[in-house]
Design an enzyme around this catalytic site. Structure first.
Site, PDB file in Angstrom:
ATOM      1  N   GLY A   1       0.817  -1.222   0.000  1.00 54.85           N
ATOM      2  CA  GLY A   1       0.000   0.000   0.000  1.00 54.85           C
ATOM      3  C   GLY A   1       0.846   1.265   0.000  1.00 54.85           C
TER       4      GLY A   1
ATOM      5  N   GLY B   1      -1.120   7.909   1.217  1.00 56.49           N
ATOM      6  CA  GLY B   1      -1.143   8.014   2.678  1.00 56.49           C
ATOM      7  C   GLY B   1       0.203   7.765   3.344  1.00 56.49           C
ATOM      8  CB  ILE B   2       0.928   6.038   6.552  1.00 59.73           C
ATOM      9  CG1 ILE B   2      -0.023   6.926   7.375  1.00 59.73           C
ATOM     10  CG2 ILE B   2       2.141   5.631   7.378  1.00 59.73           C
ATOM     11  CD1 ILE B   2      -0.822   6.183   8.447  1.00 59.73           C
ATOM     12  N   GLY B   3       1.865   4.987   3.705  1.00 62.04           N
ATOM     13  CA  GLY B   3       2.747   4.120   2.909  1.00 62.04           C
ATOM     14  C   GLY B   3       3.502   4.909   1.849  1.00 62.04           C
TER      15      GLY B   3
ATOM     16  CE1 TYR C   1      -8.128  -0.210  10.506  1.00 66.56           C
ATOM     17  CE2 TYR C   1      -8.443   1.035  12.532  1.00 66.56           C
ATOM     18  CZ  TYR C   1      -7.716   0.757  11.396  1.00 66.56           C
ATOM     19  OH  TYR C   1      -6.549   1.467  11.147  1.00 66.56           O
TER      20      TYR C   1
END
Ligand SMILES: NC(=O)c1ccc[n+]([C@@H]2O[C@H](COP(=O)([O-])OP(=O)(O)OC[C@H]3O[C@@H](n4cnc5c(N)ncnc54)[C@H](OP(=O)(O)O)[C@@H]3O)[C@@H](O)[C@H]2O)c1
Length: 326
Positions: free
Chosen positions: A22, A26-28, A195
């Site tokens: 991923g 975003g964070i990735g 989640y």
């Protein structure tokens, strides 16, 4: 919170292979970009070729911009060593194909960042029959890790396996008979809890792996990136109150930017200070403490057994030998 000067001071070479699931957003995205900017060769494993290619193009442009600003610690090459490979974690067949392709072209793997994830998804099941957050966030990464472990064990010094978990693991409940949520209807399915469960399982997997892998060259750790303004909210757009708070928090600067959210992942992956650290749950680049449930060894082992059983059609004898309890 500082800028890039607050990142670990480390100079890497393209001999160091880093895989980020991923990594296209975003964070990735920030994690992959900054590790590549430190000089490593980074492979982003993503489900959409189009999104991955456009992410790599953006990373290359941002690298040029950082260079022109004179940012410190950047690698000296003209372009970043970035690649893309297809991986859809919602299909175990896709994970298997990815593993075969990866092994056919890469003799080494030094860092595996299990970053891809979906948040607060409504009740849904994958083609393999598993609850979608359970599979994407946890089970498919379990398969990836199991099959890539031998490669990592033979990749020399300082190999690191990192699970991007979450403080949401504190909302979890541990009952493997209900792990797939099939007793719920769409209406009463507890999205936050499921989640949270998937994030709890990642931390439990870390403990199980470290127990099994008593080797010097490979460490397993987990982390919480903070509350970060990314596309994670796309799955709870219909939860009006939560998605409004998220957006408002983002615009008021109360939620981290993806860059600040990525700092803990980058640090776990490349900070020389953490070379021999294992069983850590990092928060804000420091070691935190996951909840009691995550640290319950009996439950960790029950989850491990359950997971191996879920993957019985994919794990072979030769894979299991690395996964046996010492
Ligand atoms: N944002 C936060 O506040 C927060 C807090 C705690 C933990 N986390 C964790 O941080 C990690 C990264 O999340 P993020 O905030 O950066 O979210 P994001 O912006 O939504 O990025 C998620 C990444 O996962 C990928 N992905 C989703 N489903 C996939 C699948 N079936 N196969 C392969 N890749 C898939 C996405 O690919 P596409 O672009 O193709 O969808 C994307 O690259 C997640 O594990 C999340 O649980 C985030």
């Amino acid at each position: 919170m500082g800028g890039s000067e607050s990142l670990p001071k480390v100079s890497l070479t393209t001999d160091r292979v880093v895989l980020v699931t991923g990594g296209n957003t975003g964070i990735g995205y920030e994690t992959a970009k900054w590790i590549a900017m430190r000089g490593a060769r980074v492979i982003i494993a993503c489900r959409s070729e189009e999104r991955a290619k456009s992410a790599i193009e953006r990373m290359q442009n941002e690298f040029k911009m950082e260079k022109s600003k004179g940012a410190l610690g950047l690698c000296s090459s003209e372009t970043l060593a970035l690649e893309f490979m297809t991986l859809d974690l919602s299909s175990l067949r896709s994970v298997e194909t990815f593993i075969n392709n990866f092994k056919a072209k890469e003799p080494k793997l030094h860092v595996l960042l299990c970053n891809a994830g979906i948040g607060l998804h409504e009740q849904n099941y994958t083609e393999d029959g598993f609850e979608i957050m359970f599979q994407v966030n946890y089970l498919a990464h379990f398969l990836l890790v199991a099959k890539l472990l031998p490669l990592m064990l033979n990749s020399g010094e300082d190999c690191r396996l990192i699970f991007v978990s979450s403080e949401a693991h504190r909302t979890s409940s541990f009952d493997l008979d209900k792990a797939q949520g099939k007793h719920h209807t769409k209406e009463n399915f507890k999205r936050l809890m499921y989640y949270g469960n998937s994030k709890l399982y990642q931390i439990m997997q870390m403990y199980c792996l470290n127990r099994r892998l008593q080797v010097a060259n490979l460490t397993v750790n987990s982390l919480h990136p903070g509350l970060v303004n990314t596309e994670i909210n796309r799955n709870f757009d219909d939860m009006k109150c939560l998605s409004c708070c998220f957006r408002l928090g983002g615009s008021l600067g109360m939620i981290k930017t993806p860059f600040h959210g990525a700092k803990t992942s980058i640090s776990a992956a490349v900070n020389p200070q953490f070379k021999d650290t294992r069983d850590a749950y990092y928060i804000d680049m420091r070691i935190g403490r996951p909840n009691n449930l995550a640290r319950d060894q009996r439950k960790q082992e029950a989850l491990w057994k359950y997971s191996v059983d879920c993957l019985k059609d994919f794990l072979k004898e030769e894979d299991l030998q690395y996964l046996e309890k010492p």
